[in-house]
Scaffold this active site. Structure first.
Site, mmCIF file in Angstrom:
data_model
loop_
_atom_site.group_PDB
_atom_site.id
_atom_site.type_symbol
_atom_site.label_atom_id
_atom_site.label_comp_id
_atom_site.label_asym_id
_atom_site.label_seq_id
_atom_site.Cartn_x
_atom_site.Cartn_y
_atom_site.Cartn_z
ATOM 1 N N ARG A 90 4.092 -3.504 -11.728
ATOM 2 C CA ARG A 90 4.931 -2.723 -10.933
ATOM 3 C C ARG A 90 4.426 -3.176 -9.438
ATOM 4 O O ARG A 90 3.287 -3.040 -9.131
ATOM 5 C CB ARG A 90 4.884 -1.341 -11.007
ATOM 6 C CG ARG A 90 5.397 -0.436 -9.948
ATOM 7 C CD ARG A 90 5.385 1.113 -10.276
ATOM 8 N NE ARG A 90 6.004 1.767 -8.826
ATOM 9 C CZ ARG A 90 5.449 2.596 -8.439
ATOM 10 N NH1 ARG A 90 4.015 2.835 -8.383
ATOM 11 N NH2 ARG A 90 6.025 2.974 -7.232
ATOM 12 N N HIS A 134 7.485 0.964 -0.211
ATOM 13 C CA HIS A 134 6.277 1.771 -0.483
ATOM 14 C C HIS A 134 5.664 1.778 0.538
ATOM 15 O O HIS A 134 4.767 1.072 1.132
ATOM 16 C CB HIS A 134 5.593 0.876 -1.657
ATOM 17 C CG HIS A 134 4.318 1.736 -2.214
ATOM 18 N ND1 HIS A 134 4.095 1.925 -3.392
ATOM 19 C CD2 HIS A 134 3.343 2.422 -1.639
ATOM 20 C CE1 HIS A 134 2.995 2.437 -3.837
ATOM 21 N NE2 HIS A 134 2.476 2.899 -2.608
ATOM 22 N N GLU A 179 7.327 7.751 -3.827
ATOM 23 C CA GLU A 179 6.556 8.984 -3.094
ATOM 24 C C GLU A 179 7.051 9.279 -1.746
ATOM 25 O O GLU A 179 6.584 9.471 -0.737
ATOM 26 C CB GLU A 179 5.091 8.787 -3.066
ATOM 27 C CG GLU A 179 4.457 8.530 -4.523
ATOM 28 C CD GLU A 179 2.962 8.464 -4.417
ATOM 29 O OE1 GLU A 179 2.459 8.766 -3.326
ATOM 30 O OE2 GLU A 179 2.235 8.248 -5.306
ATOM 31 N N ASN A 303 4.177 9.667 -10.474
ATOM 32 C CA ASN A 303 2.747 9.294 -10.277
ATOM 33 C C ASN A 303 2.043 10.543 -10.361
ATOM 34 O O ASN A 303 2.598 11.566 -9.536
ATOM 35 C CB ASN A 303 2.738 8.520 -8.842
ATOM 36 C CG ASN A 303 3.595 7.364 -8.289
ATOM 37 O OD1 ASN A 303 3.989 6.678 -9.485
ATOM 38 N ND2 ASN A 303 3.574 6.916 -7.247
ATOM 39 N N TYR A 305 -1.938 12.148 -10.477
ATOM 40 C CA TYR A 305 -3.172 12.020 -10.173
ATOM 41 C C TYR A 305 -4.112 13.345 -10.486
ATOM 42 O O TYR A 305 -5.248 13.331 -10.924
ATOM 43 C CB TYR A 305 -3.539 11.532 -8.656
ATOM 44 C CG TYR A 305 -3.145 10.235 -8.544
ATOM 45 C CD1 TYR A 305 -4.167 9.003 -8.888
ATOM 46 C CD2 TYR A 305 -1.893 9.563 -8.037
ATOM 47 C CE1 TYR A 305 -3.686 7.872 -8.611
ATOM 48 C CE2 TYR A 305 -1.500 8.607 -7.880
ATOM 49 C CZ TYR A 305 -2.469 7.505 -8.178
ATOM 50 O OH TYR A 305 -2.037 6.221 -8.095
ATOM 51 N N GLU A 363 2.163 5.660 -11.777
ATOM 52 C CA GLU A 363 0.943 5.378 -11.246
ATOM 53 C C GLU A 363 0.219 6.642 -11.865
ATOM 54 O O GLU A 363 0.540 7.522 -12.060
ATOM 55 C CB GLU A 363 0.877 5.609 -9.800
ATOM 56 C CG GLU A 363 1.405 4.578 -8.907
ATOM 57 C CD GLU A 363 1.261 5.067 -7.350
ATOM 58 O OE1 GLU A 363 0.291 5.550 -6.781
ATOM 59 O OE2 GLU A 363 2.065 4.561 -6.812
#
Ligand code: IFM
Length: 465
Positions: A90, A134, A179, A303, A305, A363
């Protein structure tokens, strides 16, 4: 579809199952973070080029001028991808390489870079997954108002059409925006990312234009041959610090502000209810037309985290929900808590709230302290290895619980330019010595190669999630 928050209790058991056949194992990067040579071959500057060159904006004034020098070393990087056994890669396209002014004349040399990259991936049996935006907006468009100008939906759609016409015969997966919440929150509310505005009246405008651009981009991509089109959001489950009504309410506000802000309009056609309350008179778009925004997606990229634990605190801007500090881990450069259970939760929550649409973890990863150079050809990163094990196990658990997860992308392939944090945070499974540009596959990269080769089988027995 159930209407619920991403909050709740911990899971502590693990069941072992297989990843579905065809599950994609990949790694991800983005243009400004790795390419370097931002003005080469006729490219125009982006907002990140401008922002990083503005004194005081980034860690030690660091810029993406060289980054991982991927613009020149892309072929060697493809070899590393092959060595890792990646099934997918990606990456994002720099809008201002292709359209130096953001609109109008196409810079064929810029487009050629991505054509070569895609061909190189296909030659190595690696599926290319393209993100259109991005965070590196052409500076020329920022001069015309950037994400505050309603014309941006049209500018973005035209750019999407150029890319789809050039690549959709060889690329099947396209994501519009990466995002969007970060673009609005960091770029227009807190001013810590390009373009560096801190204005609560601008935030709702940027959100709305990002959504309109996404909707227009989806249409333009499909009209020009793209087969699978999606959106990539970052989700961070909000857990209440206690069962007190005020804390539960704060967690809900934080959830609406971050996790639902783009998904509710894009998938359900309305803004989350509590945005009006959070932004008050700055929220003029609560009843704005979202008819071109809501569209069926072929996939959703998530994504993930960390989670956050929040308590009610009216002074916490903008939601009145303050993250509670004790969950933060000191050994991470980001300070993000390692909490894989919330990854399972996020995947099941999305499935319950928005329907069983195809999901990708676009991600996931972590920045721990790594040495600046490899020692005897090795970079030992046991914390990152444990992080991958536990999070991939958490994905498998979500699949067992009914989420339609089709792939997983490690963030990131390479240590790279972490935006305002410059080169101070290393997320790569491949170490980059920024003084020499030497690449070394970290232990986590070797582990990931084994996970890929065994289709997740080597994780059997792991219950660390
Ligand atoms: O590096 C970023 C990436 O650009 C977007 N998602 C989060 C990553 C780590 O902060």
């Amino acid at each position: 579809m159930k209407d619920q928050n991403i909050t709740g209790t911990d899971r502590s058991t693990s069941r072992n199952g297989a990843f579905p056949p065809g599950f994609l194992w990949g790694a991800a990067t983005s243009a400004y973070q790795i390419e370097g040579s931002p003005l080469a071959d006729g490219a125009g500057p982006s907002t990140w080029h401008r922002f990083s060159h503005t004194p005081g904006r980034t860690h030690e004034g660091e810029t993406g001028d060289v980054a991982c020098d991927h613009y020149r070393r892309w072929e060697a990087d493809l070899e590393i991808m092959s060595e890792l056994g990646l099934g997918a890669y990606r990456f994002s396209i720099s809008w201002s390489r292709v359209l130096p002014q953001g609109t109008g004349k196409v810079n064929e040399k810029g487009l050629d870079f991505y054509r070569r990259l895609v061909d190189g991936l296909l030659a190595r049996n690696i599926v290319p997954c393209v993100t259109l935006y991005h965070w590196d907006l052409p500076a020329a468009l920022d001069d015309r108002g950037g994400w505050l100008n309603p014309d941006i939906a049209g500018w973005f759609a035209d750019y999407c059409a150029v890319i789809a016409r050039a690549l959709s015969d060889r690329v099947s997966m396209f994501a519009t925006i990466n995002e969007p919440w970060v673009v609005a929150d960091a770029g227009y509310l807190f001013g810590v990312h390009a373009p560096g505005h801190a204005n609560r009246y601008e935030f709702p405008i940027a959100v709305h234009q990002l959504l309109r651009a996404h909707g227009a981009g989806v249409q333009a991509l499909r009209t020009n041959g793209a087969k699978e089109v999606g959106l990539v959001v970052n989700l961070e489950p909000k857990y209440p610090a206690s069962n007190a009504v005020a804390d539960l309410d704060a967690a809900e506000r934080a959830d609406h502000y971050m996790n639902r802000l783009f998904l509710d309009p894009a998938l359900r056609g309305h803004y989350p209810e509590r945005l009006d309350e959070i932004f008050g008179d700055a929220w003029p778009h609560a009843r704005a037309d979202l008819s071109t925004v809501q569209t069926e997606l072929d996939f959703l990229g998530i994504n993930y985290y960390t989670r956050s634990v929040v308590k009610d605190d009216p002074s916490a801007y903008p939601t009145g929900a303050r993250p509670v500090g004790q969950t933060r881990a000191a050994h991470m450069t980001t300070g993000w808590e390692v909490y894989p259970d919330a990854l399972t939760r996020v995947l099941t929550w999305v499935t319950e709230r928005y329907g069983r649409l195809p999901l990708y973890i676009t991600e996931n990863g972590a920045a721990f302290y790594d040495p600046p150079c490899a020692e005897e050809g090795r970079v030992s990163d046991p914390l990152r290895c444990a992080n991958y094990r536990s999070h991939i196990t958490a994905v498998r658990r979500a699949i067992e619980e009914g989420a339609d997860v089709r792939g997983y992308f490690a963030w990131s392939l390479l240590d790279n330019y972490e935006w305002a944090a410059g080169y101070s945070m290393r997320f790569g499974i491949v170490h980059v010595d920024f003084a020499t540009q030497e690449r070394t596959i970290k232990d986590s990269g070797h582990l990931y190669r084994e996970i890929i080769a065994s289709h997740g089988g080597i994780l059997d027995g792991d219950s660390s999630a």
